[in-house]
Structure formats: C-alpha cells, structure tokens
Design a protein around this motif. Structure first.
Motif, PDB file in Angstrom:
ATOM      1  N   TRP A  98       1.203  -1.011   0.285  1.00  0.00           N
ATOM      2  CA  TRP A  98      -0.094  -0.405  -0.161  1.00  0.00           C
ATOM      3  C   TRP A  98       0.515   1.297   0.257  1.00  0.00           C
ATOM      4  CZ3 TRP A  98      -1.387   3.310   3.983  1.00  0.00           C
ATOM      5  CH2 TRP A  98      -1.716   4.720   4.067  1.00  0.00           C
ATOM      6  N   ARG A 101       2.397   1.117  -3.200  1.00  0.00           N
ATOM      7  CA  ARG A 101       1.094   2.783  -4.292  1.00  0.00           C
ATOM      8  C   ARG A 101       0.758   3.014  -4.555  1.00  0.00           C
ATOM      9  NH1 ARG A 101      -4.530  -1.048  -6.346  1.00  0.00           N
ATOM     10  NH2 ARG A 101      -5.418   0.638  -6.917  1.00  0.00           N
ATOM     11  N   LYS A 105       1.339   7.299  -6.391  1.00  0.00           N
ATOM     12  CA  LYS A 105       0.590   8.326  -6.742  1.00  0.00           C
ATOM     13  C   LYS A 105       0.804   9.896  -6.078  1.00  0.00           C
ATOM     14  CE  LYS A 105      -3.179   4.640  -6.342  1.00  0.00           C
ATOM     15  NZ  LYS A 105      -5.080   5.125  -5.432  1.00  0.00           N
ATOM     16  N   TYR A 308       7.229  -7.825  -5.223  1.00  0.00           N
ATOM     17  CA  TYR A 308       6.276  -7.186  -5.350  1.00  0.00           C
ATOM     18  C   TYR A 308       5.928  -7.144  -7.033  1.00  0.00           C
ATOM     19  CZ  TYR A 308       3.989  -2.456  -6.981  1.00  0.00           C
ATOM     20  OH  TYR A 308       3.677  -1.859  -8.163  1.00  0.00           O
ATOM     21  N   ARG A 317      -2.868  -4.686 -12.207  1.00  0.00           N
ATOM     22  CA  ARG A 317      -3.219  -3.032 -11.821  1.00  0.00           C
ATOM     23  C   ARG A 317      -4.249  -2.946 -10.783  1.00  0.00           C
ATOM     24  NH1 ARG A 317      -4.819   0.742 -16.576  1.00  0.00           N
ATOM     25  NH2 ARG A 317      -4.457   1.681 -14.676  1.00  0.00           N
ATOM     26  N   VAL A 320      -1.796  -3.397  -7.632  1.00  0.00           N
ATOM     27  CA  VAL A 320      -0.637  -2.654  -8.130  1.00  0.00           C
ATOM     28  C   VAL A 320      -0.779  -1.784  -7.750  1.00  0.00           C
ATOM     29  CG1 VAL A 320       0.231  -4.437  -6.827  1.00  0.00           C
ATOM     30  CG2 VAL A 320       1.157  -3.760  -9.387  1.00  0.00           C
ATOM     31  N   GLY A 321      -1.819  -1.045  -8.784  1.00  0.00           N
ATOM     32  CA  GLY A 321      -1.878   0.407  -9.862  1.00  0.00           C
ATOM     33  C   GLY A 321      -0.501   0.552 -11.323  1.00  0.00           C
TER      34      GLY A 321
END
Length: 336
Positions: A98, A101, A105, A308, A317, A320-321
């Motif tokens: 998290w 991620r 962002k 990861y 996605r 993990v985006g």
C-alpha cells in the motif's frame, strides 16, 4: 545568634537554599511531557499493534526515548489510512504494498518493519486435507477479497505445484475473519486462509495450520521472513522530526524485546488480547513472538522488490496500480 544572621539574613539564606534546590531539581529532572514531541499512533482497539504500543506506554519506554506516545483508537484499517493521510495521526500500521502504491500516486509515505507474521491456511484437526493438492472441490474461506495477497500466493502455488486452478477447482468464500472462524468451527468450510491472530485462535481450539503464508513464500522462491506489515508515516514528517521517529523506533524495539523475553509482561495484556482461555492466550503470545522481525537489511528490501513483481503479475493493476516495480523510498532507511 551568630553575627550576620539576623531575621533578614535567615530569609536570604532560605531563599538562596531554595533557589539552589530548584536549580538542582531542574538540572536532574527528566524532560517534561509538554517538552517531548507527541506522536499519535492510529490503532484498532483490540488489534495486535495495541499490544506493543500499550507496552511502550505502560513501561514508559516513550518517556525514556524522549517522546510522548498517544494512541488514537480507530474503527478499522481504512480509517487508520485516512487518518494518516489527513494528518490526524503521525503513524499507523499497514503493508508496504500500500505504501508503494501511495508513493506511485505522489503521496510520500514510508515504512519501517513491525511484523513478519501474515497468516495461515487452517483446517480442522480431523480433516482429510493433507496438502494443497487436497483442496480440489473444497470450500475455502478467505479473509478479505479476491485480491488478498495470501490468496494470490496460494493460487499461484496450487497452480505451479499441483496444476490446480483454485478459482475453478475449489469453492472460495470471501469474508471477515471472525465470520470465517465461526464457519469452519460449524463445519461449513473445509479450510480457512486467514490473518495470523485468527489462525492462532483456531489453532488454540485444536485446528491445524496446514501451511503458513511464510511457507507459501518459501515454496515460491520468495523471502519467507520478510516483514509484511510495518509502521507507516509521512516522509515529510519523518524528515522534519528525525529525533521523534528515532525515539519511536527505540521505544518500540524495547517493547518487542520485553514481550519476547518476559511472560509476565503479557499478563497485563490479557484483557486487551481478548483471549477467552489460556490456550488462546499462549498461542497468540507465541505467534506474536515468532513474527518479531530479526533482520532488516538491503537483502530484505531487495527481496521485497522481487515479491512485488510476483504480486504485480498475480494481482495486476487492481492490486499494485500502474507501477511495474516497488516505488523508491517505500522503505525508510534513515532519510539518506
């Protein structure tokens, strides 16, 4: 009366002695609470993190480390994340996936280890399930959602080792851990993949841990003792308050050492642990101890990078985006 010590002289002498005593006290006294930096930690009231942080406060490890630790009780893990992002607390516990991620962002959070404990796949004592291969056609309760990382690892292992597609070859039921514990106790589920405190409670009732998540990681060629969850904070706060963060690390390390070495230290935590019997109490204590990180070096951090990539392949996605690799700075290494 001795010359030079009249009433006024006595008053002056008393004043000087009092002043000297105050100066001596001021020099010797510990830092007052008002002068120590306050660290607010967002916790779940009966969560395992509360055991460690309550131990910090009860033994005044925070005072000794020059900080004041305050616990802010919140309703759930999403609430702790929101509180951290909104500036309502300085520290929470979450997983590094998290954190990565959020960094991808543009939200600069960082992570230091809290525990290597994750969870386990549990079956009843008399179950005929002896290995993952025996999960075909079984009812499996999974704590969380279809994107739960432990579920992704179990599916990968079932496929790689046994040619099983658990989404198709078994019946998965996703739900909250307490509900799943009740379901397997009632015989409505054949196995439960759940977080470690709930797995420990099932073990204490005589059920069997078929495989831990650490076992799954090792079987998949991944580091098995990697800290899965940790203390998470805003990087900006850490850089502005390095002494406070260092004090927090010192205080929590002392609490971990005490809880590792002293059975007596656990007695005062019994109510907070909500252990309904001695077997549950002992199993929760022992599993916490097993999860204390023993090492946190570049080797572990490199291992997290490899894990990861595996999780990104398994969860895509949604998990993990858009980041193909773990975000730089995810793991706090002292601000270098």
């Amino acid at each position: 009366m001795t010359k030079g010590w009249g009433a006024a002289g006595c008053t002056r002498r008393t004043t000087l002695l009092a002043a000297a005593a105050l100066l001596s006290f001021a020099a010797a006294r510990p830092v007052r609470a008002a002068e120590r930096p306050v660290i607010r930690a967002g916790v779940l009231k009966f969560g395992t993190v509360s055991w460690e942080l309550d131990t910090v406060r009860a033994n005044r490890f925070d005072e000794a480390a020059g900080i004041e630790l305050r616990l802010v009780e919140l309703a759930g893990n999403p609430a702790t994340q929101v509180a951290l992002q909104a500036g309502g607390v300085e520290i929470i516990v979450s997983d590094w996936l998290w954190v990565s991620r959020m960094r991808a962002k543009g939200e600069a959070l960082s992570f230091i280890p809290y525990s290597t404990a994750v969870g386990a796949l549990v079956v009843s004592a008399g179950s005929g399930i002896a290995s993952i291969a025996d999960l075909r056609g079984r009812r499996i309760g999974v704590a969380g959602s279809p994107l739960d990382k432990s579920w992704l690892l179990l599916k990968a292992l079932a496929g790689d080792r046994h040619g099983l597609a658990l989404d198709r070859d078994a019946q998965a039921f996703f739900g909250a851990p307490p509900l799943l514990n009740n379901k397997i106790a009632d015989g409505d589920l054949d196995a439960v993949l759940t977080f470690w405190p709930f797995a420990a409670r099932l073990e204490a009732k005589g059920m069997r841990a078929l495989m831990t998540v650490s076992d799954m990681l090792a079987a998949l060629g991944q580091p098995a003792t990697l800290p899965s969850i940790g203390y998470v904070f805003r990087e900006e706060w850490a850089r502005a308050n390095p002494a406070a963060l260092a004090g927090f690390q010192t205080a929590t390390a002392k609490a971990k050492t005490l809880l590792l070495q002293s059975d007596a230290a656990w007695e005062r935590l019994a109510q907070l642990m909500q252990a309904e019997d001695d077997a549950t109490f002992r199993t929760l204590r022992d599993r916490y101890r097993e999860g204390i990180p023993r090492s946190w070096t570049a080797e572990e951090r490199d291992g997290a990078g490899r894990l990861y990539k595996l999780l990104a392949r398994l969860g895509g996605r949604e998990l993990v985006g858009d980041a193909p690799a773990i975000a730089p700075g995810t793991f706090w290494t002292g601000g270098e």
